[in-house]
Scaffold this motif. Structure first.
Motif, PDB file in Angstrom:
ATOM      1  N   VAL A 161       0.858  -1.188   0.000  1.00 30.47           N
ATOM      2  CA  VAL A 161       0.000   0.000   0.000  1.00 30.47           C
ATOM      3  C   VAL A 161       0.891   1.234   0.000  1.00 30.47           C
ATOM      4  N   GLU A 162       0.616   2.155  -0.924  1.00 35.52           N
ATOM      5  CA  GLU A 162       1.415   3.365  -1.077  1.00 35.52           C
ATOM      6  C   GLU A 162       0.557   4.602  -0.792  1.00 35.52           C
ATOM      7  N   LYS A 163       1.091   5.529  -0.059  1.00 33.76           N
ATOM      8  CA  LYS A 163       0.438   6.826   0.152  1.00 33.76           C
ATOM      9  C   LYS A 163       0.982   7.792  -0.885  1.00 33.76           C
ATOM     10  N   LEU A 164       0.108   8.262  -1.775  1.00 32.29           N
ATOM     11  CA  LEU A 164       0.537   9.063  -2.910  1.00 32.29           C
ATOM     12  C   LEU A 164       0.446  10.557  -2.670  1.00 32.29           C
ATOM     13  N   ALA A 165      -0.561  10.989  -1.912  1.00 34.72           N
ATOM     14  CA  ALA A 165      -0.782  12.426  -1.710  1.00 34.72           C
ATOM     15  C   ALA A 165      -1.647  12.624  -0.479  1.00 34.72           C
ATOM     16  N   THR A 166      -1.608  13.822   0.074  1.00 41.10           N
ATOM     17  CA  THR A 166      -2.428  14.138   1.235  1.00 41.10           C
ATOM     18  C   THR A 166      -2.750  15.630   1.225  1.00 41.10           C
ATOM     19  N   GLY A 167      -3.460  16.099   2.270  1.00 46.45           N
ATOM     20  CA  GLY A 167      -3.783  17.508   2.375  1.00 46.45           C
ATOM     21  C   GLY A 167      -5.213  17.855   2.006  1.00 46.45           C
ATOM     22  N   MET A 168      -6.053  16.842   1.803  1.00 43.66           N
ATOM     23  CA  MET A 168      -7.460  17.093   1.501  1.00 43.66           C
ATOM     24  C   MET A 168      -8.279  17.053   2.785  1.00 43.66           C
ATOM     25  N   ARG A 169      -9.513  17.557   2.704  1.00 47.60           N
ATOM     26  CA  ARG A 169     -10.401  17.512   3.865  1.00 47.60           C
ATOM     27  C   ARG A 169     -11.348  16.317   3.802  1.00 47.60           C
ATOM     28  N   TRP A 170     -11.808  15.961   2.621  1.00 48.22           N
ATOM     29  CA  TRP A 170     -12.646  14.763   2.464  1.00 48.22           C
ATOM     30  C   TRP A 170     -12.532  14.305   1.016  1.00 48.22           C
ATOM     31  N   ALA A 171     -11.689  13.313   0.791  1.00 47.25           N
ATOM     32  CA  ALA A 171     -11.393  12.828  -0.558  1.00 47.25           C
ATOM     33  C   ALA A 171     -12.493  11.891  -1.035  1.00 47.25           C
ATOM     34  N   GLU A 172     -12.959  12.109  -2.241  1.00 47.78           N
ATOM     35  CA  GLU A 172     -14.083  11.333  -2.785  1.00 47.78           C
ATOM     36  C   GLU A 172     -13.971  11.225  -4.306  1.00 47.78           C
ATOM     37  N   GLY A 173     -14.834  10.362  -4.859  1.00 50.60           N
ATOM     38  CA  GLY A 173     -15.122  10.318  -6.284  1.00 50.60           C
ATOM     39  C   GLY A 173     -13.965  10.142  -7.246  1.00 50.60           C
ATOM     40  N   PRO A 174     -13.028   9.197  -7.037  1.00 54.89           N
ATOM     41  CA  PRO A 174     -11.918   9.056  -7.976  1.00 54.89           C
ATOM     42  C   PRO A 174     -12.368   8.471  -9.317  1.00 54.89           C
ATOM     43  N   ALA A 175     -11.776   8.966 -10.393  1.00 45.21           N
ATOM     44  CA  ALA A 175     -12.039   8.454 -11.739  1.00 45.21           C
ATOM     45  C   ALA A 175     -10.738   8.472 -12.518  1.00 45.21           C
ATOM     46  N   TYR A 176     -10.434   7.378 -13.194  1.00 44.94           N
ATOM     47  CA  TYR A 176      -9.159   7.232 -13.906  1.00 44.94           C
ATOM     48  C   TYR A 176      -9.344   7.503 -15.399  1.00 44.94           C
ATOM     49  N   PHE A 177      -8.348   8.208 -15.973  1.00 48.27           N
ATOM     50  CA  PHE A 177      -8.370   8.562 -17.383  1.00 48.27           C
ATOM     51  C   PHE A 177      -7.112   8.005 -18.052  1.00 48.27           C
ATOM     52  N   PRO A 178      -7.246   6.870 -18.754  1.00 50.11           N
ATOM     53  CA  PRO A 178      -6.062   6.199 -19.304  1.00 50.11           C
ATOM     54  C   PRO A 178      -5.343   7.015 -20.366  1.00 50.11           C
ATOM     55  N   GLU A 179      -6.057   7.866 -21.098  1.00 50.73           N
ATOM     56  CA  GLU A 179      -5.417   8.654 -22.140  1.00 50.73           C
ATOM     57  C   GLU A 179      -4.335   9.569 -21.579  1.00 50.73           C
ATOM     58  N   GLU A 180      -4.574  10.107 -20.411  1.00 49.69           N
ATOM     59  CA  GLU A 180      -3.620  11.017 -19.776  1.00 49.69           C
ATOM     60  C   GLU A 180      -2.878  10.370 -18.612  1.00 49.69           C
ATOM     61  N   ARG A 181      -3.215   9.119 -18.333  1.00 46.70           N
ATOM     62  CA  ARG A 181      -2.641   8.395 -17.202  1.00 46.70           C
ATOM     63  C   ARG A 181      -2.721   9.235 -15.928  1.00 46.70           C
ATOM     64  N   CYS A 182      -3.942   9.682 -15.653  1.00 46.90           N
ATOM     65  CA  CYS A 182      -4.141  10.496 -14.459  1.00 46.90           C
ATOM     66  C   CYS A 182      -5.430  10.085 -13.758  1.00 46.90           C
ATOM     67  N   LEU A 183      -5.505  10.445 -12.498  1.00 48.37           N
ATOM     68  CA  LEU A 183      -6.683  10.205 -11.679  1.00 48.37           C
ATOM     69  C   LEU A 183      -7.229  11.546 -11.223  1.00 48.37           C
ATOM     70  N   LEU A 184      -8.529  11.748 -11.378  1.00 50.82           N
ATOM     71  CA  LEU A 184      -9.202  12.920 -10.831  1.00 50.82           C
ATOM     72  C   LEU A 184     -10.010  12.492  -9.621  1.00 50.82           C
ATOM     73  N   LEU A 185     -10.021  13.302  -8.579  1.00 45.26           N
ATOM     74  CA  LEU A 185     -10.810  12.999  -7.394  1.00 45.26           C
ATOM     75  C   LEU A 185     -11.236  14.305  -6.735  1.00 45.26           C
ATOM     76  N   SER A 186     -12.343  14.227  -6.006  1.00 42.99           N
ATOM     77  CA  SER A 186     -12.919  15.414  -5.383  1.00 42.99           C
ATOM     78  C   SER A 186     -12.394  15.606  -3.966  1.00 42.99           C
ATOM     79  N   ASP A 187     -12.186  16.849  -3.602  1.00 46.53           N
ATOM     80  CA  ASP A 187     -11.914  17.262  -2.224  1.00 46.53           C
ATOM     81  C   ASP A 187     -13.087  18.164  -1.844  1.00 46.53           C
ATOM     82  N   ILE A 188     -14.155  17.552  -1.333  1.00 51.69           N
ATOM     83  CA  ILE A 188     -15.448  18.229  -1.280  1.00 51.69           C
ATOM     84  C   ILE A 188     -15.442  19.500  -0.426  1.00 51.69           C
ATOM     85  N   PRO A 189     -15.044  19.459   0.859  1.00 51.21           N
ATOM     86  CA  PRO A 189     -15.116  20.690   1.659  1.00 51.21           C
ATOM     87  C   PRO A 189     -14.258  21.823   1.105  1.00 51.21           C
ATOM     88  N   ASN A 190     -13.161  21.490   0.427  1.00 54.97           N
ATOM     89  CA  ASN A 190     -12.308  22.510  -0.178  1.00 54.97           C
ATOM     90  C   ASN A 190     -12.813  22.951  -1.547  1.00 54.97           C
TER      91      ASN A 190
END
Length: 364
Positions: free
Chosen positions: A59-88
């Motif tokens: 298990v790897e910790k990739l990033a932090t600093g959010m208030r409530w992380a939600e809704g991840p979606a992966y986009f293979p074309e850009e090899r990136c993940l988008l996710l929501s930080d709702i309270p922010n």
């Protein structure tokens, strides 16, 4: 830096290795939570789960600093993940090539669930203020797909999934308008909290109307079953299974999973074998009686379920049997399969983003 003999001698062997590695990799390295193989945080609850645990994956910790992380979606074309930080009120972007973690959109209308449609566009549930489902076009413009049903505003669109036929299915509980922390408090206009299907012709249908605050949802690999989390309305959080007919008709409601251990079923995804990988944590229920603590003798009402034992990802087989658990230091709200081979599990967990390579692939 130009590598001359003088600079090599000045920085030394270790320094040269670091400089070259930094230039070659160009990325920030993840934090490994456990150094041993196999990772003790990946627990086998049934022998059938053993093939999904990669012996030398951690298990790897990739990033932090959010208030409530939600809704991840992966986009293979850009090899990136988008996710929501709702309270922010922002959507974050993790680039798995560079390892960078940046703001993708801010403000984001308190975005919650996200998904990729069949053309590679971002579908987003804006669960407060605007209370709508949108699509981000390839040119960056935003198209409103749904913001009302039968002439009344939606409650707070929460989670979303796109079927192979192009229809968009989403849940509409009250969370985004219940208070001001994750948006703006408002009165609901819908009489019920529904699951909707948006046809490719733009017609919005309420396909499930009898669940109290439906939350995460996903299809089985063959898309003949729809699974939906019910946040409230039963003694414990549950996942209900429905049969999907040829025209998208929903029938045969069956309880598949009951979180009887005070777990908080939330967002989830299904792998190619039909297993359900579910965000998990304490549901916040308190004991009926107060207990004494060691701090100044105060009595406190403690959780019925321990966060330390519930935070992570619970994996159930297609029959609803728990077969594995990924223990995390934070409650996992939602997850997504990503990577070029769809075998990297991204876990949006409270303040942080975690990842783990697994021996399966996401369905779809």
């Amino acid at each position: 830096m130009e590598m001359t003999r003088r600079t090599i001698l000045s920085i030394g062997g270790a320094g040269l290795a670091a400089a070259v590695a930094g230039k070659a990799w160009g990325q920030s390295l993840p934090t490994i939570l456990n150094q041993r193989y196999p990772d003790p945080s990946v627990e086998i609850l049934d022998p059938s789960f053993a093939k999904y645990r990669i012996y030398s994956a951690s298990v790897e910790k990739l990033a932090t600093g959010m208030r409530w992380a939600e809704g991840p979606a992966y986009f293979p074309e850009e090899r990136c993940l988008l996710l929501s930080d709702i309270p922010n009120n922002r959507i974050m972007k993790y680039d798995e090539v560079s390892g960078t973690f940046t703001v993708f959109r801010s403000p984001a209308n308190f975005a919650n669930g996200n998904a990729r449609d069949r053309e590679g566009r971002l579908i987003t549930c804006e669960h407060s203020m605007t209370r709508r489902v949108t699509r981000t076009e390839k040119n960056g413009s935003i198209t409103v797909l749904a913001d009302q049903f039968e002439g009344k505003r939606l409650n707070a669109p929460n989670d979303v999934v796109v079927r192979s036929d192009g229809t968009i299915w989403f849940t509409d509980p009250l969370f985004g308008i219940n208070g001001n922390y994750e948006g703006e408090k408002a009165e609901p206009e819908q009489a019920t909290t529904n699951v909707y299907c948006l046809d490719i012709d733009g017609k919005l249908k309420a396909v499930i109307t009898d669940l109290v605050n439906p939350n995460g949802l996903a299809f089985s690999p063959d898309e003949k079953k729809l699974y939906v989390v019910e946040w409230k309305g039963t003694p414990n959080r549950s996942i209900w299974s429905y049969d999907i007919g040829s025209q998208g008709a929903v029938s045969n409601k069956v309880k598949l999973i009951d979180a009887a251990d005070f777990g908080a079923l939330d967002g989830f995804k299904v792998d190619r074998d039909g297993n359900l990988w579910c965000g998990y944590g304490s549901n916040g229920a308190l004991n009926d009686d107060a207990t004494s603590s060691d701090v100044a003798g105060r009595k406190t009402y403690e959780l019925k379920g321990s966060s330390e034992s519930l935070d992570g990802v619970m994996i159930f087989d297609p029959d609803g049997k728990p077969i594995g658990f990924i223990r995390l230091p934070e409650r996992c709200a939602n997850l997504a399969f990503g990577g070029p081979k769809r075998n990297r599990l991204y876990m949006a967990s409270s303040h942080s983003l975690y990842a783990l390579y697994v021996g399966t692939q996401g369905a779809g």
